[in-house]
Scaffold this motif. Structure first.
Motif, PDB file in Angstrom:
ATOM      1  N   THR A 257      42.647  54.148  35.393  1.00 57.55           N
ATOM      2  CA  THR A 257      42.753  53.741  36.792  1.00 57.55           C
ATOM      3  C   THR A 257      42.239  52.311  36.964  1.00 57.55           C
ATOM      4  N   MET A 258      42.087  51.903  38.233  1.00 58.87           N
ATOM      5  CA  MET A 258      41.623  50.556  38.554  1.00 58.87           C
ATOM      6  C   MET A 258      40.228  50.631  39.160  1.00 58.87           C
ATOM      7  N   THR A 259      39.483  49.556  38.999  1.00 57.16           N
ATOM      8  CA  THR A 259      38.132  49.533  39.565  1.00 57.16           C
ATOM      9  C   THR A 259      38.162  49.477  41.095  1.00 57.16           C
ATOM     10  N   HIS A 260      39.222  48.886  41.658  1.00 60.66           N
ATOM     11  CA  HIS A 260      39.331  48.778  43.125  1.00 60.66           C
ATOM     12  C   HIS A 260      40.759  49.052  43.538  1.00 60.66           C
ATOM     13  N   THR A 261      40.935  49.536  44.774  1.00 53.23           N
ATOM     14  CA  THR A 261      42.272  49.712  45.339  1.00 53.23           C
ATOM     15  C   THR A 261      42.343  48.862  46.608  1.00 53.23           C
ATOM     16  N   TRP A 262      43.526  48.839  47.209  1.00 51.79           N
ATOM     17  CA  TRP A 262      43.679  48.081  48.457  1.00 51.79           C
ATOM     18  C   TRP A 262      42.698  48.577  49.529  1.00 51.79           C
ATOM     19  N   LEU A 263      42.333  49.877  49.452  1.00 50.26           N
ATOM     20  CA  LEU A 263      41.408  50.430  50.457  1.00 50.26           C
ATOM     21  C   LEU A 263      40.078  49.686  50.460  1.00 50.26           C
ATOM     22  N   ASP A 264      39.629  49.294  49.245  1.00 46.66           N
ATOM     23  CA  ASP A 264      38.350  48.583  49.163  1.00 46.66           C
ATOM     24  C   ASP A 264      38.424  47.248  49.897  1.00 46.66           C
ATOM     25  N   TYR A 265      39.598  46.620  49.835  1.00 44.53           N
ATOM     26  CA  TYR A 265      39.773  45.341  50.544  1.00 44.53           C
ATOM     27  C   TYR A 265      39.873  45.599  52.042  1.00 44.53           C
ATOM     28  N   ARG A 266      40.654  46.628  52.419  1.00 46.67           N
ATOM     29  CA  ARG A 266      40.822  46.937  53.843  1.00 46.67           C
ATOM     30  C   ARG A 266      39.492  47.330  54.481  1.00 46.67           C
ATOM     31  N   ASN A 267      38.681  48.087  53.724  1.00 48.03           N
ATOM     32  CA  ASN A 267      37.442  48.616  54.294  1.00 48.03           C
ATOM     33  C   ASN A 267      36.241  47.678  54.135  1.00 48.03           C
ATOM     34  N   ALA A 268      36.454  46.541  53.463  1.00 46.91           N
ATOM     35  CA  ALA A 268      35.327  45.628  53.243  1.00 46.91           C
ATOM     36  C   ALA A 268      34.809  45.075  54.573  1.00 46.91           C
ATOM     37  N   ALA A 269      33.502  44.950  54.668  1.00 45.35           N
ATOM     38  CA  ALA A 269      32.907  44.351  55.871  1.00 45.35           C
ATOM     39  C   ALA A 269      33.291  42.873  55.916  1.00 45.35           C
ATOM     40  N   PRO A 270      33.338  42.261  57.116  1.00 50.38           N
ATOM     41  CA  PRO A 270      33.683  40.837  57.201  1.00 50.38           C
ATOM     42  C   PRO A 270      32.768  40.022  56.279  1.00 50.38           C
ATOM     43  N   GLY A 271      33.367  39.182  55.441  1.00 55.98           N
ATOM     44  CA  GLY A 271      32.587  38.336  54.539  1.00 55.98           C
ATOM     45  C   GLY A 271      32.202  39.014  53.244  1.00 55.98           C
ATOM     46  N   GLU A 272      32.401  40.340  53.172  1.00 62.07           N
ATOM     47  CA  GLU A 272      32.014  41.053  51.943  1.00 62.07           C
ATOM     48  C   GLU A 272      33.006  40.709  50.833  1.00 62.07           C
ATOM     49  N   HIS A 273      32.485  40.431  49.645  1.00 57.74           N
ATOM     50  CA  HIS A 273      33.349  40.089  48.520  1.00 57.74           C
ATOM     51  C   HIS A 273      33.687  41.342  47.713  1.00 57.74           C
ATOM     52  N   VAL A 274      34.969  41.578  47.526  1.00 61.30           N
ATOM     53  CA  VAL A 274      35.393  42.688  46.657  1.00 61.30           C
ATOM     54  C   VAL A 274      35.929  42.075  45.372  1.00 61.30           C
ATOM     55  N   GLU A 275      35.420  42.561  44.250  1.00 68.11           N
ATOM     56  CA  GLU A 275      35.833  42.008  42.953  1.00 68.11           C
ATOM     57  C   GLU A 275      37.319  42.210  42.717  1.00 68.11           C
ATOM     58  N   TRP A 276      37.914  41.325  41.913  1.00 63.54           N
ATOM     59  CA  TRP A 276      39.295  41.472  41.464  1.00 63.54           C
ATOM     60  C   TRP A 276      39.426  42.826  40.743  1.00 63.54           C
ATOM     61  N   PRO A 277      40.451  43.633  41.070  1.00 64.53           N
ATOM     62  CA  PRO A 277      40.570  44.945  40.411  1.00 64.53           C
ATOM     63  C   PRO A 277      40.948  44.819  38.935  1.00 64.53           C
ATOM     64  N   THR A 278      40.313  45.603  38.109  1.00 64.43           N
ATOM     65  CA  THR A 278      40.644  45.606  36.679  1.00 64.43           C
ATOM     66  C   THR A 278      40.818  47.044  36.207  1.00 64.43           C
ATOM     67  N   ALA A 279      41.485  47.187  35.072  1.00 63.63           N
ATOM     68  CA  ALA A 279      41.799  48.521  34.545  1.00 63.63           C
ATOM     69  C   ALA A 279      40.595  49.148  33.857  1.00 63.63           C
ATOM     70  N   ARG A 280      40.518  50.466  33.915  1.00 60.73           N
ATOM     71  CA  ARG A 280      39.464  51.238  33.249  1.00 60.73           C
ATOM     72  C   ARG A 280      40.073  52.513  32.697  1.00 60.73           C
ATOM     73  N   GLN A 281      39.564  53.017  31.596  1.00 57.90           N
ATOM     74  CA  GLN A 281      39.994  54.347  31.148  1.00 57.90           C
ATOM     75  C   GLN A 281      38.818  55.124  30.594  1.00 57.90           C
ATOM     76  N   GLU A 282      38.952  56.457  30.661  1.00 58.53           N
ATOM     77  CA  GLU A 282      37.992  57.330  29.979  1.00 58.53           C
ATOM     78  C   GLU A 282      38.570  57.577  28.593  1.00 58.53           C
ATOM     79  N   GLY A 283      38.283  56.628  27.680  1.00 56.51           N
ATOM     80  CA  GLY A 283      38.929  56.623  26.369  1.00 56.51           C
ATOM     81  C   GLY A 283      38.914  57.956  25.636  1.00 56.51           C
ATOM     82  N   PRO A 284      37.723  58.555  25.443  1.00 55.10           N
ATOM     83  CA  PRO A 284      37.690  59.796  24.663  1.00 55.10           C
ATOM     84  C   PRO A 284      38.489  60.931  25.309  1.00 55.10           C
ATOM     85  N   SER A 285      38.446  61.066  26.668  1.00 59.94           N
ATOM     86  CA  SER A 285      39.208  62.175  27.251  1.00 59.94           C
ATOM     87  C   SER A 285      40.710  61.906  27.193  1.00 59.94           C
TER      88      SER A 285
END
Ligand SMILES: CC(C)(COP(=O)(O)OP(=O)(O)OC[C@H]1O[C@@H](n2cnc3c(N)ncnc32)[C@H](O)[C@@H]1OP(=O)(O)O)[C@@H](O)C(=O)NCCC(=O)NCCS
Length: 348
Positions: A202-230
């Motif tokens: 999945t991704m570290t962030h979705t559009w919801l994180d940007y939509r729900n961010a407080a004014p001026g709050e910085h949301v990191e650029w979304p990057t990919a993540r996986q649960e490798g062993p599973s």
């Protein structure tokens, strides 16, 4: 009396006419990435098989890779862009939810506005999903020629400090043209998905994180993540089932498979499957991951074009191909390889 409907076109079968691909021009070695994730060249080679990954520079966008691969696939297949009825692009790294990448790439390639064009978002299974759809469309008469592209610039969604997936991914695009045939060139597609494990890749962030961010709050650029062993455990348990079913439903046996083109996710998974699927000892195995890395939806067509281009496989041979990944989605089919393959491409 009610009139009878006519089928769109006489029913035919389908085959792959040609394949082509392009890799990012840079080869990034393990040593360049290891320090930021407290890893080593030795660990990455042993656990993944990767020695280098193909990466594209910042100014090269995923649609540029898709366009280059698509143009070359059309050219070697001898199919005029005006004769393409559908363009399917498998991607997870296009930068916007809408419009999709396929209409943009179709227009750039000179495909007619009367052709359908749409994206498939099925992670690393997307290209094989697309091949299954293209085959069904041609056999039903909905289309005569279909261009299927897998294109990713996953380095855009990589975090140099992420130990789970970013060090694995590469950039590239592969494309195939499918057309009508008197004999079957694409075996039945076996596919599926398991959304109960959607969080495993999945991704570290979705559009919801940007939509729900407080004014001026910085949301990191979304990057990919996986649960490798599973994901590893899931892949090694489901792949043998659906890949074996694809062989059986194609009416052949594992001994009939000449070429093995699995998704290029992990060399340990690839090598363990040869025996588990009962493939011949002399089966030609795609190991493009070693220097290209994992290019998600582009990995199967890139591995295909390389085997053909380097003369390790040739037209008319039977290949088992499959993809698996985010979703979790999977798809497999046995195909007859095309003779036509593109030249090694570099981005202008
Ligand atoms: C990602 C992957 C290579 C990780 O390899 P792994 O052997 O499962 O590694 P683990 O996460 O079990 O970790 C093993 C050890 O290495 C360490 N480790 C994890 N990631 C590491 C990294 N990038 N570099 C160095 N060490 C790492 C862990 O901390 C752990 O250390 P410990 O034994 O001291 O606790 C592997 O799980 C994988 O390829 N999974 C499948 C991916 C896939 O198929 N995806 C679907 C398609 S995209």
């Amino acid at each position: 009396m009610t009139a009878n409907l006519r089928a769109a076109r006489p029913i035919t079968m389908s085959r792959m006419l040609g394949v082509a691909g392009i890799r990012g021009p840079e080869r990034v070695g393990n040593d360049e990435l290891a320090a930021a994730i407290d890893s080593s060249d030795e660990w990455i080679r042993r656990r993944t098989g990767i020695q280098t990954r193909a990466r594209a520079p910042r100014e090269v966008l995923v649609q540029h890779l898709a366009e280059a691969a698509g143009r070359e696939a059309l050219s070697v297949s001898g199919v005029d862009p005006a004769d393409i009825d559908v363009v399917i692009v498998s991607t997870v790294s296009w930068m916007q939810p809408t419009p999709g990448m396929a209409p943009v790439v179709a227009a750039a390639l000179g495909v007619s506005p009367s052709a359908a064009a749409y994206d498939v978002n099925a992670g690393c299974a997307g290209y094989c999903y697309g091949i299954g759809q293209a085959d069904a469309m041609i056999r039903s008469g909905l289309a005569r020629h279909v261009l299927v592209i897998g294109a990713e610039k996953l380095s855009d969604y990589g975090d140099p400090t992420d130990r789970t997936i970013s060090f694995i991914v590469g950039d590239g695009a592969g494309a195939a043209v499918l057309g009508p045939s008197d004999s079957p060139g694409i075996g039945p597609t076996v596919w599926g998905s398991d959304g109960t494990h959607a969080d495993a890749i999945t991704m570290t962030h979705t559009w919801l994180d940007y939509r729900n961010a407080a004014p001026g709050e910085h949301v990191e650029w979304p990057t990919a993540r996986q649960e490798g062993p599973s994901v590893f455990r899931w892949a090694t348990s489901v792949v043998p089932q659906f890949a074996s079913e694809a062989i059986e439903r194609a009416g052949v046996t594992p001994a009939d498979i000449d070429v093995f083109i699995p998704h290029q996710a992990n060399l340990r998974i690839i090598d363990s499957l040869v025996g588990r699927l009962g493939l011949r000892e002399d089966v030609v195995v795609a190991r493009d991951i070693v220097d290209t890395g994992n290019t998600s939806g582009a990995s199967v067509p890139l591995a295909t074009e390389r085997l053909l281009r380097e003369g390790r496989a040739h037209g008319g041979q039977l290949a088992l191909q499959f993809g698996f990944g985010a979703g979790l989605c999977y798809a497999a089919q046995v195909i007859e390889l095309p003779a036509a393959v593109g030249k090694e491409l570099t981005i202008e």
